[in-house]
Write a protein that holds these residues in place. Structure first.
Motif, PDB file in Angstrom:
ATOM      1  N   LEU A  27      37.611  36.392  38.262  1.00  0.00           N
ATOM      2  CA  LEU A  27      38.731  36.520  37.324  1.00  0.00           C
ATOM      3  C   LEU A  27      38.690  35.415  36.282  1.00  0.00           C
ATOM      4  O   LEU A  27      38.043  34.381  36.468  1.00  0.00           O
ATOM      5  CB  LEU A  27      40.074  36.438  38.075  1.00  0.00           C
ATOM      6  N   GLN A  28      39.372  35.653  35.196  1.00  0.00           N
ATOM      7  CA  GLN A  28      39.584  34.629  34.190  1.00  0.00           C
ATOM      8  C   GLN A  28      40.995  34.788  33.639  1.00  0.00           C
ATOM      9  O   GLN A  28      41.647  35.821  33.845  1.00  0.00           O
ATOM     10  CB  GLN A  28      38.561  34.734  33.064  1.00  0.00           C
ATOM     11  N   ALA A  29      41.483  33.767  32.988  1.00  0.00           N
ATOM     12  CA  ALA A  29      42.826  33.809  32.430  1.00  0.00           C
ATOM     13  C   ALA A  29      42.983  35.029  31.532  1.00  0.00           C
ATOM     14  O   ALA A  29      42.091  35.362  30.754  1.00  0.00           O
ATOM     15  CB  ALA A  29      43.100  32.531  31.642  1.00  0.00           C
ATOM     16  N   GLY A  30      44.120  35.707  31.672  1.00  0.00           N
ATOM     17  CA  GLY A  30      44.399  36.893  30.866  1.00  0.00           C
ATOM     18  C   GLY A  30      44.071  38.191  31.560  1.00  0.00           C
ATOM     19  O   GLY A  30      44.477  39.264  31.083  1.00  0.00           O
ATOM     20  N   ASP A  31      43.334  38.150  32.675  1.00  0.00           N
ATOM     21  CA  ASP A  31      43.004  39.373  33.400  1.00  0.00           C
ATOM     22  C   ASP A  31      44.259  40.003  33.992  1.00  0.00           C
ATOM     23  O   ASP A  31      45.230  39.311  34.324  1.00  0.00           O
ATOM     24  CB  ASP A  31      42.010  39.085  34.529  1.00  0.00           C
ATOM     25  N   THR A  32      44.214  41.319  34.153  1.00  0.00           N
ATOM     26  CA  THR A  32      45.311  42.054  34.785  1.00  0.00           C
ATOM     27  C   THR A  32      45.041  42.230  36.266  1.00  0.00           C
ATOM     28  O   THR A  32      43.966  42.675  36.665  1.00  0.00           O
ATOM     29  CB  THR A  32      45.476  43.442  34.138  1.00  0.00           C
ATOM     30  N   GLN A  53      53.377  32.698  41.281  1.00  0.00           N
ATOM     31  CA  GLN A  53      52.099  32.060  41.601  1.00  0.00           C
ATOM     32  C   GLN A  53      50.966  32.655  40.774  1.00  0.00           C
ATOM     33  O   GLN A  53      50.165  31.939  40.171  1.00  0.00           O
ATOM     34  CB  GLN A  53      51.797  32.249  43.092  1.00  0.00           C
ATOM     35  N   LEU A  54      50.897  33.974  40.715  1.00  0.00           N
ATOM     36  CA  LEU A  54      49.831  34.633  39.961  1.00  0.00           C
ATOM     37  C   LEU A  54      49.964  34.344  38.471  1.00  0.00           C
ATOM     38  O   LEU A  54      48.957  34.115  37.777  1.00  0.00           O
ATOM     39  CB  LEU A  54      49.857  36.135  40.231  1.00  0.00           C
ATOM     40  N   ARG A  58      47.774  32.153  34.917  1.00  0.00           N
ATOM     41  CA  ARG A  58      47.601  32.818  33.623  1.00  0.00           C
ATOM     42  C   ARG A  58      47.052  34.237  33.778  1.00  0.00           C
ATOM     43  O   ARG A  58      46.282  34.716  32.951  1.00  0.00           O
ATOM     44  CB  ARG A  58      46.688  32.003  32.688  1.00  0.00           C
ATOM     45  N   LEU A  59      47.474  34.884  34.861  1.00  0.00           N
ATOM     46  CA  LEU A  59      47.102  36.280  35.063  1.00  0.00           C
ATOM     47  C   LEU A  59      48.250  37.186  34.633  1.00  0.00           C
ATOM     48  O   LEU A  59      49.420  36.811  34.711  1.00  0.00           O
ATOM     49  CB  LEU A  59      46.786  36.542  36.544  1.00  0.00           C
ATOM     50  N   ILE A 232      44.570  26.323  32.558  1.00  0.00           N
ATOM     51  CA  ILE A 232      43.443  27.241  32.587  1.00  0.00           C
ATOM     52  C   ILE A 232      43.123  27.651  31.160  1.00  0.00           C
ATOM     53  O   ILE A 232      43.984  28.130  30.430  1.00  0.00           O
ATOM     54  CB  ILE A 232      43.758  28.493  33.414  1.00  0.00           C
ATOM     55  N   THR A 233      41.897  27.465  30.783  1.00  0.00           N
ATOM     56  CA  THR A 233      41.492  27.863  29.446  1.00  0.00           C
ATOM     57  C   THR A 233      41.206  29.352  29.421  1.00  0.00           C
ATOM     58  O   THR A 233      41.208  30.021  30.449  1.00  0.00           O
ATOM     59  CB  THR A 233      40.244  27.091  29.015  1.00  0.00           C
TER      60      THR A 233
END
Length: 400
Positions: A27-32, A53-54, A58-59, A232-233
């Motif tokens: 995963l990365q920041a912005g993922d759904t 928490q999620l 940054r999810l 998180i970038t």
């Protein structure tokens, strides 16, 4: 690799022999991510804490339609089988989904399997970038891990669940789970960080630093500031606030150390499988576990892991008899034991396993920690791992 639209009849073998996420994080920041309740219900406070928490990672969180549902007659189920199955299938088949995250375990996930169209699930098993989607959870979610391995041949993550107490009470669980979600798996060692008294090199410092990097205050505690260790970038990496990180770093640095020990020495390489002992035993004779010997021919060598909670020794004995008679251990090149929270004493559990496996000629390792330990580490399933279990010294297992 097949595109998402062509992921069809040959899907069962698409990922056979391939471990994903070796060089890129799941995963990365912005993922759904889709948050579902395939087993027992939860309360609103736990649900909101899980969402917070999620989101602190940054999810983008999409909650299943029936997460708040209750079965009309059975109080231990989060909605009817149809409601819970709908949320599971809808979450997995959503083209925007990167991961499906189980809110909590309990009981009921196995009830969903016979009504799932796994041909449909295979057609939606890849994200737009060609990587497989990720399923996370533990305990009762073992039933889904088994099904995903058998029907979809994708890797999954056996880890503490965001709706359960470890995410509220543990100083290390949220950070440790984050490392498996936002960092590549290649070469990653499984279990608690090493005890420097029993190992050489910098593995203990590296393990603590990894957890420290992702430490954060509980997002459910409104008296604290819920911030990631640094931010998180956009590529999923973190920037640390300073040389020593923030206040949670000291807690992570003093977290649990490895208790792992060798019962039967040896070395093994293979695909990691298993999960909760009660769920594995309950699946003997099911489509998912009917062909364990054939699975070994299909995937090659395997290393099997087991853990459980709240089971008397005689119950564990009965469950092991089921596995032995069902041929489950016939596919094992090694067996790794996790936590036995609120079960018999660990030495009694080890003696029981040795009764069945001591003369099997395969390595056996105990106390790897995964399962229901209050600080349980995460464990990827369906990935290739190496196990080194020396006669004298700490056993180690890592992703190939």
């Amino acid at each position: 690799m097949d595109s998402p639209t062509s992921y069809g009849s040959g899907a069962a073998n698409t990922f056979a022999g391939v471990t994903p996420y070796l060089d890129t994080a799941p995963l990365q920041a912005g993922d759904t991510v889709r948050l579902i309740a395939p087993s027992e219900p939860t309360d609103e406070k736990s649900l909101q804490r899980a969402i917070a928490q999620l989101e602190s990672w940054r999810l983008r969180v999409v909650v299943g339609d029936n997460v708040r549902a209750r079965h009309p007659h059975v109080n231990y189920l989060a909605g009817t089988d149809e409601q819970r199955r709908h949320d599971l299938v809808d979450a997995w088949c959503d083209p925007d989904t990167s991961a499906v995250i189980a809110l909590r375990g309990g009981f009921g996930a196995m009830r969903l399997l016979d009504g799932i169209d796994f041909a449909l699930m295979r057609r939606h098993a890849l994200r737009a970038d060609g990587r497989p989607k990720l399923l996370t959870g533990s305990s009762d979610i073992t039933a889904l891990h088994q099904a995903w391995h058998h029907h979809l041949s994708v890797a999954t993550l056996f880890c503490p669940m965001v709706g359960n107490d470890p995410f509220k009470n543990s100083t290390v669980v949220p950070a440790e789970v984050a490392t498996w979600l936002f960092e590549p798996w290649g070469g990653r060692e499984l279990g608690f960080p090493a005890d420097t008294a029993h190992c050489t090199g910098s593995s203990a410092a590296a393990g603590r630093l990894r957890w420290s990097k992702w430490s954060e205050d509980s997002p459910g505690d409104q008296s604290k500031t819920s911030t990631q260790a640094g931010a998180i970038t956009q590529d999923g990496a973190t920037t640390r606030a300073g040389a020593t990180g923030h206040a949670g770093a000291s807690a992570a640095a003093s977290g649990p150390l490895s208790r792992a020990r060798t019962l039967v020495p040896g070395t093994a390489k293979g695909r990691l499988g298993g999960g909760n002992l009660s769920l594995v035993a309950a699946a003997i004779g099911s489509p998912e576990l009917a062909g364990v010997r054939e699975d070994r021919e299909r995937y090659g060598p395997s290393i099997l892991m087991l853990e459980d909670v709240d089971e008397e020794l005689y119950r564990l004995d009965n469950l092991l008899v089921q596995l032995v008679r069902g041929g489950w251990f016939a596919s094992a090149d090694a067996v790794v034991l996790g936590s036995w929270q609120d079960c018999a004493q660990v030495d009694e559990v080890e003696e029981l396993f040795m009764d069945y496996l001591g003369e099997a000629g395969i390595p056996v390792v105990s106390e790897m920690g995964f399962g229901h330990d209050p600080d349980a580490p995460s464990t990827p399933l369906g990935v290739d791992v190496t196990l080194e279990a020396p006669a004298n010294g700490r056993p180690r297992m890592w992703v190939e």
